[in-house]
Design a protein around this motif. Structure first.
Motif, short mmCIF file in Angstrom:
data_model
loop_
_atom_site.label_atom_id
_atom_site.label_comp_id
_atom_site.label_asym_id
_atom_site.label_seq_id
_atom_site.Cartn_x
_atom_site.Cartn_y
_atom_site.Cartn_z
N ASP A 93 36.70 38.09 52.49
CA ASP A 93 37.54 39.13 53.08
C ASP A 93 37.69 38.91 54.59
O ASP A 93 36.84 38.26 55.22
CB ASP A 93 36.92 40.52 52.84
N GLU A 105 29.81 39.41 46.70
CA GLU A 105 30.36 38.98 45.42
C GLU A 105 29.28 38.96 44.33
O GLU A 105 29.55 39.32 43.18
CB GLU A 105 31.01 37.61 45.54
N GLU A 108 28.80 42.55 43.31
CA GLU A 108 29.94 43.09 42.59
C GLU A 108 30.05 42.53 41.18
O GLU A 108 30.33 43.25 40.22
CB GLU A 108 31.23 42.82 43.36
N GLU A 109 29.84 41.22 41.03
CA GLU A 109 30.09 40.58 39.75
C GLU A 109 28.90 40.64 38.80
O GLU A 109 29.09 40.63 37.58
CB GLU A 109 30.51 39.11 39.96
N GLN A 154 29.88 45.93 39.98
CA GLN A 154 31.00 46.75 40.47
C GLN A 154 32.30 45.97 40.27
O GLN A 154 32.94 45.56 41.23
CB GLN A 154 30.76 47.10 41.94
N LEU A 155 32.66 45.77 39.02
CA LEU A 155 33.82 44.96 38.68
C LEU A 155 35.12 45.69 38.98
O LEU A 155 35.21 46.91 38.84
CB LEU A 155 33.79 44.57 37.21
N GLU A 156 36.13 44.91 39.37
CA GLU A 156 37.46 45.47 39.56
C GLU A 156 38.11 45.70 38.20
O GLU A 156 37.65 45.19 37.17
CB GLU A 156 38.30 44.52 40.42
N GLU A 157 39.21 46.44 38.20
CA GLU A 157 39.85 46.85 36.95
C GLU A 157 40.28 45.66 36.10
O GLU A 157 40.28 45.74 34.86
CB GLU A 157 41.06 47.74 37.28
N ASP A 158 40.63 44.56 36.74
CA ASP A 158 41.11 43.40 36.00
C ASP A 158 40.06 42.30 35.87
O ASP A 158 40.37 41.16 35.53
CB ASP A 158 42.36 42.82 36.67
N GLU A 159 38.80 42.62 36.13
CA GLU A 159 37.71 41.66 35.98
C GLU A 159 36.92 41.96 34.71
O GLU A 159 36.50 43.10 34.47
CB GLU A 159 36.76 41.71 37.19
#
Length: 205
Positions: A93, A105, A108-109, A154-159
Motif C-alpha cells: 500500500d 498481509e 489478513e490472509e 481478514q479476507l476481502e470479499e473476493d478472496e
C-alpha cells in the motif's frame, strides 16, 4: 466455500483503457549489437509512488513438536483456471514499508500475527514478460501468543483462501503430490522447495 465452483466462463480481449491493474506496452530498445528491436510487455499500474516494488511474498515457518512447518495456502487463480499452492502474498500500500506489508498481509490472509525478521533482495517474477517485482519477507510467528492460537483472517470479499501447513522436510515431495492432484504450484513455493532439496543434496547445511 468450495473451490469446485470456481471456473473461467469466458475470455475476451481487454484494451488498456478498460484495464484496472495492468497495461500492455510496446518497448522500443537497442540490443547488445546496436540493432533496434521491439518487445511486448505487461506492466502493473498499482505500484505505489513511494515504493520501488509491487508486492511481497511471505515465508512464515512455525516451530513446534512436529518440526518446522511452512505456512501455505490454496487459492483459485483465474489466469490459469486452477487452484494454486502459494505462500501468503500481496501488494504494498502507499506509504507502507516492505516489512509492514508482509506483516499486514500475513494477518489478513492467514490470521497469523508475526514480526518481519529478514527481507530478500528484489526479485522479478517473469522479466521476459512483465516488470512485476517483489521481495520475500521472512516473518517470525510466536505460537505462544493467544492470537496465533485462535486465528482470525481478514479476507476481502473476493478472496477465498484455504491455509494449511507443510513440514519443510517434505515440501518438495508435497509439491509433486499437489501437481499430480491437479494443483498449480506457484514459482515461489516450487523454487523454495527445490532450494531445500539442493541444500540437502550438496550438504550445504
Amino acid at each position: 466455500m468450495s473451490f469446485s465452483n470456481a471456473k473461467v466462463l469466458s475470455e475476451e480481449p481487454l484494451e488498456n483503457v478498460h484495464a484496472v491493474w495492468t497495461k500492455l506496452v510496446k518497448l522500443n530498445y537497442r540490443d547488445c549489437k546496436g540493432q533496434l528491436r521491439t518487445w511486448e510487455s505487461a506492466e502493473r499500474t498499482t505500484r505505489p509512488k513511494s515504493s520501488g516494488i509491487d508486492g511481497v511474498g511471505i515465508v512464515a515457518i512455525l516451530e513446534g513438536p512436529q518440526g518446522p512447518r511452512i505456512v501455505l495456502q490454496k487459492q483459485y487463480r483465474a489466469p490459469i483456471d486452477k487452484i494454486c499452492i502459494e505462500v501468503p502474498a500481496g501488494l504494498i500500500d502507499e506509504g507502507e514499508t516492505t516489512e509492514e506489508a508482509a506483516v499486514r498481509e500475513l494477518k489478513e490472509e492467514t490470521g497469523y500475527v508475526g514480526k518481519a525478521s529478514e527481507t530478500t533482495p528484489m526479485m522479478f517474477n517473469d522479466p521476459g514478460f512483465c516488470n512485476t517485482n517483489l521481495r520475500m519477507v521472512h516473518v517470525t510467528v510466536d505460537m505462544t501468543l493467544p492470537e496465533n492460537l485462535n486465528l482470525q483472517p481478514q479476507l476481502e470479499e473476493d478472496e477465498f483462501i484455504e491455509v494449511f501447513l507443510v513440514p519443510l522436510a517434505d515440501l518438495y515431495e508435497e509439491c509433486k503430490r499437489f501437481e499430480a492432484e491437479g494443483y498449480a504450484i506457484d514459482a515461489r513455493v516450487g523454487t523454495f522447495a527445490e532450494g531445500i532439496e539442493v541444500a540437502k543434496r550438496w550438504k550445504l547445511v
